[in-house]
Design a protein around this motif. Structure first.
Motif, PDB file in Angstrom:
ATOM      1  N   LYS A 138       0.815  -1.225   0.000  1.00 34.40           N
ATOM      2  CA  LYS A 138       0.000   0.000   0.000  1.00 34.40           C
ATOM      3  C   LYS A 138       0.844   1.269   0.000  1.00 34.40           C
ATOM      4  CE  LYS A 138      -3.598  -2.666   0.434  1.00 34.40           C
ATOM      5  NZ  LYS A 138      -4.400  -2.958  -0.783  1.00 34.40           N
ATOM      6  N   LEU A 139       2.153   1.140   0.237  1.00 35.44           N
ATOM      7  CA  LEU A 139       3.029   2.301   0.375  1.00 35.44           C
ATOM      8  C   LEU A 139       4.395   1.954  -0.208  1.00 35.44           C
ATOM      9  CD1 LEU A 139       3.802   5.106   1.721  1.00 35.44           C
ATOM     10  CD2 LEU A 139       4.402   3.765   3.773  1.00 35.44           C
ATOM     11  N   LYS A 152       0.326   4.747  -1.976  1.00 36.26           N
ATOM     12  CA  LYS A 152       0.846   6.059  -1.637  1.00 36.26           C
ATOM     13  C   LYS A 152       2.362   6.032  -1.838  1.00 36.26           C
ATOM     14  CE  LYS A 152      -2.996   8.017  -0.429  1.00 36.26           C
ATOM     15  NZ  LYS A 152      -3.573   9.102  -1.264  1.00 36.26           N
ATOM     16  N   MET A 192      -1.794   5.594   7.691  1.00 30.04           N
ATOM     17  CA  MET A 192      -2.569   4.923   6.646  1.00 30.04           C
ATOM     18  C   MET A 192      -3.357   3.724   7.181  1.00 30.04           C
ATOM     19  SD  MET A 192       0.148   4.929   3.464  1.00 30.04           S
ATOM     20  CE  MET A 192      -0.960   3.901   2.455  1.00 30.04           C
TER      21      MET A 192
END
Length: 235
Positions: free
Chosen positions: A24-25, A114, A179
């Motif tokens: 996710k990052l 992100k 997050m």
């Protein structure tokens, strides 16, 4: 144990392809990772001190100088008196994105990730690279200036004075927490010893044309080609 499914791409302890949806990052170092130069060395060139500063930078990135904070202070002190316009000249004339940087960032954003830039370099360059690539968040060091010239000092910011390896790690953990994800759902990409703390925290560590100490510890080492070669490992 290492495997090399493709020339110039070394994997350690993992099997490709890894599901991109698991992450996710993604956190990037800047100098010599997202971009082709060490900005501090090029700024020092404006006052004829590039060789002196570059030698300290190289030893630090190789892990031969363990105290990044002291190393950075020593190098920044040598920049005293450099005209501020020299930074723009470095950006305009010497700074280029490394091959595949735009492709990799765009692919990560398209997958809903992100993107974080966390650098031991300087805000003047980090903020411009952030805007250029559409990166979500950047943290880096702020050079002090007075009367149109650098003072040779670093300005303390709300989070602290110097973005070193420990601060890179803390920033990755902090952003992941905000997050609502685990650091294991993050990818960290770097080339120097001060990137190892954040790389060790992330679920996937990626070395890009890195120093030997970093290549040896990364799960993925890109040793030929551009940053977008990471996409060969993700599906």
């Amino acid at each position: 144990m290492s495997t090399t499914p493709l020339p110039g791409l070394v994997l350690r302890g993992i099997q490709a392809p890894l599901p991109l949806a698991d992450f996710k990052l993604i956190a990037f170092d800047m100098d010599s990772t997202l971009i082709n130069i060490e900005c501090i060395d090029e700024i020092a060139d404006a006052v004829g001190k590039k060789a002196e500063v570059a030698a300290i930078t190289e030893a630090t990135m190789r892990g031969e100088i363990a105290d990044f904070r002291e190393s950075l202070r020593r190098r920044v002190a040598l920049l005293e008196g450099v005209p501020v316009e020299a930074l723009q000249q470095v950006y305009d004339q010497r700074l280029q994105l490394n091959p595949g940087a735009d492709i990799l960032v765009a692919a990560c954003k398209a997958a809903g990730m992100k993107v974080l830039l966390v650098s031991g370099g300087f805000t003047f360059f980090a903020n411009r690279v952030k805007d250029r690539l559409g990166i979500d968040f950047a943290r880096s060091n702020l050079l002090d200036e007075r009367g149109g010239k650098l003072t040779g000092r670093i300005v303390e910011q709300s989070w602290g004075a110097i973005c070193d390896g420990a601060e890179k790690r803390r920033t990755l953990i902090e952003v992941a927490s905000l997050m609502g994800i685990s650091p294991q759902q993050a990818i960290a990409v770097g080339d120097g010893a001060n990137d190892l703390p954040m790389m060790g925290e992330a679920g996937l560590s990626v070395a890009y044309h890195a120093k030997p100490k970093v290549r040896e510890q990364a799960k993925v080492s890109i040793e030929e080609g551009g940053l977008d070669r990471l996409l060969e490992v993700l599906a």
